[in-house]
Design an enzyme around this catalytic site. Sequence first.
Site, PDB file in Angstrom:
ATOM      1  N   LYS A  75       0.845  -1.198   0.000  1.00 11.03           N
ATOM      2  CA  LYS A  75       0.000   0.000   0.000  1.00 11.03           C
ATOM      3  C   LYS A  75       0.879   1.247   0.000  1.00 11.03           C
ATOM      4  O   LYS A  75       1.895   1.294   0.715  1.00 11.03           O
ATOM      5  CB  LYS A  75      -0.898  -0.036   1.233  1.00 11.03           C
ATOM      6  CG  LYS A  75      -1.950   1.067   1.297  1.00 11.03           C
ATOM      7  CD  LYS A  75      -2.808   0.921   2.559  1.00 11.03           C
ATOM      8  CE  LYS A  75      -3.920   1.923   2.641  1.00 11.03           C
ATOM      9  NZ  LYS A  75      -4.748   1.791   3.855  1.00 11.03           N
ATOM     10  N   SER A 150      -9.713   1.591   2.870  1.00  6.13           N
ATOM     11  CA  SER A 150      -8.859   2.341   1.989  1.00  6.13           C
ATOM     12  C   SER A 150      -7.776   1.521   1.280  1.00  6.13           C
ATOM     13  O   SER A 150      -7.193   2.016   0.317  1.00  6.13           O
ATOM     14  CB  SER A 150      -8.175   3.455   2.785  1.00  6.13           C
ATOM     15  OG  SER A 150      -7.320   2.924   3.771  1.00  6.13           O
ATOM     16  N   SER A 174      -9.832  -0.611   7.134  1.00  2.00           N
ATOM     17  CA  SER A 174      -9.286  -0.486   5.780  1.00  2.00           C
ATOM     18  C   SER A 174      -8.579  -1.701   5.211  1.00  2.00           C
ATOM     19  O   SER A 174      -8.175  -1.683   4.055  1.00  2.00           O
ATOM     20  CB  SER A 174      -8.325   0.692   5.718  1.00  2.00           C
ATOM     21  OG  SER A 174      -9.041   1.873   5.535  1.00  2.00           O
TER      22      SER A 174
HETATM   23  N1  GLN Z   1     -13.107   3.971   6.405  1.00  7.02           N
HETATM   24  C1  GLN Z   1     -12.494   4.456   7.591  1.00  7.02           C
HETATM   25  C2  GLN Z   1     -12.112   5.914   7.446  1.00  7.02           C
HETATM   26  O1  GLN Z   1     -12.446   6.465   6.465  1.00  7.02           O
HETATM   27  C3  GLN Z   1     -11.320   3.629   7.965  1.00  7.02           C
HETATM   28  C4  GLN Z   1     -10.103   3.962   7.198  1.00  7.02           C
HETATM   29  C5  GLN Z   1      -8.946   3.140   7.602  1.00  7.02           C
HETATM   30  O2  GLN Z   1      -9.086   2.120   8.262  1.00  7.02           O
HETATM   31  N2  GLN Z   1      -7.790   3.623   7.237  1.00  7.02           N
HETATM   32  O3  GLN Z   1     -11.505   6.495   8.280  1.00  7.02           O
END
Ligand code: GLN
Length: 492
Positions: A75, A150, A174
């Site tokens: 990532k 994400s 994410s």
């Molecule tokens: N969807 C969540 C957010 O927008 C989690 C994101 C993540 O785990 N990095 O913060």
Amino acid sequence: MTGKDLPALNIADLQSLLRHREVSPREVLDVLQARIESVDGKIDAYLSIDFEAAAKEAEKANVDLPLGGVPIAIKDIISVSGESCTCASKILRGYLAPYDATVIRKLRAAGAIPFGKTNMDEFAMGSSTENSGVKLTRNPWDLSRVPGGSSGGSAAAVAADEAFGGLGTETGGSIRQPAALSGVVGLKPSYGRVSRFGVVAFASSLDQVGTLTKTVRDSAMIMNAIAGHDPQETTSLNEPVPDYTEELGKDLRGARLGLAKEYMIEGIDPQVKTAIDAAVKHMDSLGAEIIDVSLPHTDYAIAVYYILATAEASANLARFDGVRYGHRAEHPRDLLDHYGRTREEGFGPEVKRRIILGTYVLSSGYYDAYYLRAQKVRELIRQDFAKAFEKVDALISPTSPVPAFKLGERTDDPLQMYLADIFTSPANLAGICGISVPCGFADVDGHRLPIGLQLLGKALDEARILQIAHAYEQSTDWHKARSPIAATLPNA
Ligand code: GLN
């Protein structure tokens, strides 16, 4: 095995071929590159790939190491020395990481080859990868849908056989949520289990690195490489690391699995509910004991998460000021104009929203009402889990209330997007571990969309949830199903 079939392999099988010299690391890399060149135009999982650097490493890879010669997708929030690291943000365009993150150093020590940086929501803020400041990534099961986020790039790459496995990060779901939506296995280790050194910080009390893989065993293999104490990272735990593959193969007899009534809410897609019910029944038939539990503060998790995560993000993202990294506004009038315009030009709308929200909840007069109160409720959520784990070894739930949604379907409604984390963010708040494994499909508009089953375990109990997930996985065929785009290859 012809060269063309190689991308379909999981890490364990690939490593065995490598170790037995049936294929060389360089051949693997070349086949993977060809595979990416043929399908990534449709998926857009990768942001950048340094084929040359990878080829050099492949030439000297030691295939006798546990991950010897295995390429792993990374990532784009994790530093790989000399490589672009943008967090899919315009503000970091052109920035090259000056050193390896600890997880990268450890992957290399285990023989793996970091290969390619994957797309993500900008600074990991989002649940669909649509907040990327660079491009959209498509779901390999239905190209009109999101891969989740994400860590959507890593999940989609694995699901499309464009990666054997990948690293992602989690702050609120994410890894697990894109794993569920893309039909792969996603493990979020406990807070502190894996070093965050060299990983760009979003919300430091929640962030954690984890794995996206085709199988549970592959996840355990990567964990063996990356878990453990790092003196360079103060929140990394100084606790012994078990061999995560050791317990794989044990069955489900006697496993106590908790069903939280708060996780079986209205609003769960009926096909998701059916799949989870069937998975629970199946585990029961394999000898697991299913126990009802309660996590009474679940309702507050999303609100608490979005207060704490934005507060921490507003502080962490202050460092992107155009002086030290990446993008820099041209011809500033003065220093404030330089900061202001650099950030205005560099950050996307969701990142700005989070910084503004986070600054607000930390501001004097509101600190007690929001931030402090959220910290107190976070403790209650932690206690809910501690109580539940007195009675059970793991908790079961859907990973996401819905299968993959359409690109653009939720982008106008941030709140709707935030609700994607409803079953995942409590685990981040409590610092416990969780895994998502494929458990079925929803039929939507003529497409098969993957469904993920979530198992949550106590802090540092990764070995246990991996063992339970593996027993479930191996007694079903879900993990063998391949996305239409992956299935365009002949089967291995
Ligand atoms: N969807 C969540 C957010 O927008 C989690 C994101 C993540 O785990 N990095 O913060």
